[in-house]
Write an enzyme that holds these catalytic residues in place. Sequence first.
Site, PDB file in Angstrom:
ATOM      1  N   TRP A   1      85.530  42.080  74.775  1.00  0.00           N
ATOM      2  CA  TRP A   1      85.090  40.674  74.761  1.00  0.00           C
ATOM      3  C   TRP A   1      84.919  40.139  73.358  1.00  0.00           C
ATOM      4  O   TRP A   1      85.209  38.973  73.079  1.00  0.00           O
ATOM      5  CB  TRP A   1      83.830  40.479  75.614  1.00  0.00           C
ATOM      6  CG  TRP A   1      84.133  40.754  77.047  1.00  0.00           C
ATOM      7  CD1 TRP A   1      83.676  41.809  77.803  1.00  0.00           C
ATOM      8  CD2 TRP A   1      85.035  40.027  77.899  1.00  0.00           C
ATOM      9  NE1 TRP A   1      84.227  41.764  79.055  1.00  0.00           N
ATOM     10  CE2 TRP A   1      85.062  40.681  79.147  1.00  0.00           C
ATOM     11  CE3 TRP A   1      85.817  38.889  77.729  1.00  0.00           C
ATOM     12  CZ2 TRP A   1      85.831  40.238  80.213  1.00  0.00           C
ATOM     13  CZ3 TRP A   1      86.594  38.432  78.796  1.00  0.00           C
ATOM     14  CH2 TRP A   1      86.592  39.113  80.017  1.00  0.00           C
TER      15      TRP A   1
ATOM     16  N   ASP B   1      76.942  36.657  72.280  1.00  0.00           N
ATOM     17  CA  ASP B   1      77.371  36.639  73.672  1.00  0.00           C
ATOM     18  C   ASP B   1      76.438  37.578  74.426  1.00  0.00           C
ATOM     19  O   ASP B   1      76.421  38.787  74.173  1.00  0.00           O
ATOM     20  CB  ASP B   1      78.828  37.140  73.728  1.00  0.00           C
ATOM     21  CG  ASP B   1      79.382  37.217  75.141  1.00  0.00           C
ATOM     22  OD1 ASP B   1      78.612  37.040  76.103  1.00  0.00           O
ATOM     23  OD2 ASP B   1      80.604  37.457  75.278  1.00  0.00           O
TER      24      ASP B   1
ATOM     25  N   LYS C   1      76.583  37.843  86.149  1.00  0.00           N
ATOM     26  CA  LYS C   1      76.059  39.201  86.169  1.00  0.00           C
ATOM     27  C   LYS C   1      74.573  39.194  86.522  1.00  0.00           C
ATOM     28  O   LYS C   1      74.170  39.724  87.534  1.00  0.00           O
ATOM     29  CB  LYS C   1      76.297  39.901  84.829  1.00  0.00           C
ATOM     30  CG  LYS C   1      77.781  40.191  84.559  1.00  0.00           C
ATOM     31  CD  LYS C   1      78.168  39.614  83.258  1.00  0.00           C
ATOM     32  CE  LYS C   1      79.604  39.717  82.799  1.00  0.00           C
ATOM     33  NZ  LYS C   1      80.648  40.208  83.587  1.00  0.00           N
TER      34      LYS C   1
HETATM   35  C1  LIG Z   1      80.329  40.184  77.485  1.00  0.00           C
HETATM   36  C2  LIG Z   1      81.279  39.253  78.167  1.00  0.00           C
HETATM   37  N1  LIG Z   1      81.715  38.173  77.508  1.00  0.00           N
HETATM   38  C3  LIG Z   1      82.572  37.304  78.070  1.00  0.00           C
HETATM   39  C4  LIG Z   1      83.056  37.498  79.345  1.00  0.00           C
HETATM   40  C5  LIG Z   1      83.992  36.490  79.933  1.00  0.00           C
HETATM   41  O1  LIG Z   1      83.252  35.713  80.779  1.00  0.00           O
HETATM   42  P1  LIG Z   1      83.895  34.555  81.692  1.00  0.00           P
HETATM   43  O2  LIG Z   1      84.697  35.250  82.739  1.00  0.00           O
HETATM   44  O3  LIG Z   1      82.673  33.865  82.222  1.00  0.00           O
HETATM   45  O4  LIG Z   1      84.716  33.688  80.815  1.00  0.00           O
HETATM   46  C6  LIG Z   1      82.608  38.600  80.084  1.00  0.00           C
HETATM   47  C7  LIG Z   1      83.097  38.810  81.451  1.00  0.00           C
HETATM   48  O5  LIG Z   1      82.881  39.797  82.096  1.00  0.00           O
HETATM   49  C8  LIG Z   1      81.716  39.504  79.470  1.00  0.00           C
HETATM   50  O6  LIG Z   1      81.281  40.576  80.135  1.00  0.00           O
END
Ligand SMILES: Cc1ncc(COP(=O)(O)O)c(C=O)c1O
Length: 367
Positions: free
Chosen positions: A102, A170, A194
């Site tokens: 991520w 994040d 989550k």
């Molecule tokens: C730490 C983290 N950041 C970003 C994301 C991406 O999130 P989204 O699907 O809401 O764009 C996720 C998705 O699992 C994640 O676990």
Amino acid sequence: MARVVNFAAGPSCLPEEVLKQAAKEMLDCNGSGMGVNEMSHRSSTFQKIFDETEALVRELMNVPDNYKVLFLQGGASTQFAMIPLNLGIKYNKAAYVDTGTWSTKAIKEAKRFITVDTIASSADKGYSYIPKNVVFQGDYDYAHITLNNTIKGSHWEYIPETNGIPLVADISSCILSEPLDVSKFGVLYAGAQKNLAPAGVTLVIIREDLITDKPLDKTPLMLTYKTHSDKGSMFNTPPCWNIYMMNLNLKWIKKLGGAEGMAKRNHEKADLLYNYLDKSDYYYATVEKGSRSLMNVPFLTYEKDEEKAKKINKLFVLGAEKEDMYNLAGHRSVGGMRASIYNAMDIKGVQKLVKYMEKFAQENLRK
Ligand SMILES: Cc1ncc(COP(=O)(O)O)c(C=O)c1O
């Protein structure tokens, strides 16, 4: 079918009492004669839910008054763009730490708009740790970290020094899993799916001085924090149902002792699983001690032969399903196994998993 123990990484399990309450109110919310899915976001019934939800976020996360709480759409992935577009405006430059999938994606997206320096990375060891002693300094508009790495299962156990550079994190997969000092950050963002609500709403907590009316050239209005902050997250129709679900979930968290209550609950679960893994001669946790996530626990067996290991992992996952435990396969990019044990998972789920792991190890060690 009865409900299963759901170890999904996201969207993931929600507290049963939250789901039951939502089901009860599906046709009639608060005596309005309609469900949240059907009512105007400008109705007094919804505004009350909205205001209460914001107040709960502020209370449970102890958000200082000089921060705005925004309820946006587009997932955490949209924040990967909104952050550089809105914050990267003085030096057009930011510093990131790469701790796996991520954060790698966040870096790639930011590079489309500004210069990015990756000042530390744990790629050298398959992202199995969080770099130590990270310090940000220099002419950067902001510094970015991914506090909990959902796929690799690592977590920052310290907040890095930024020497006055606004820190952006994040927190999609660790929000409200334990207390967090919001005042140490410029921006916090989290996709809801989550620990907060169903997928569809993204929570952003942003320090007011970072909200600009001059983002990078041609930034769409919808990707400008000021647009949403000026309109109380109602510039356009917000994700009403998801905000309502977040409301119910936050009340559940509050009832269980807030962030401190969640931390106790989560440490109990994670300790049980990591302690078992650390003493096992069949499985091991893939992340180094001192960098381990409370929420996502990836693990492997000691089998060295790749083909045999793949077969064992598959058998493990299928065997678990036979015992009503689902979503234990590791992310498709890493393989192995992963148990996501978010707030809503109770200790009984982890006890059941450890019992199954013991049995599976005994059966397969004998082979
Ligand atoms: C730490 C983290 N950041 C970003 C994301 C991406 O999130 P989204 O699907 O809401 O764009 C996720 C998705 O699992 C994640 O676990």
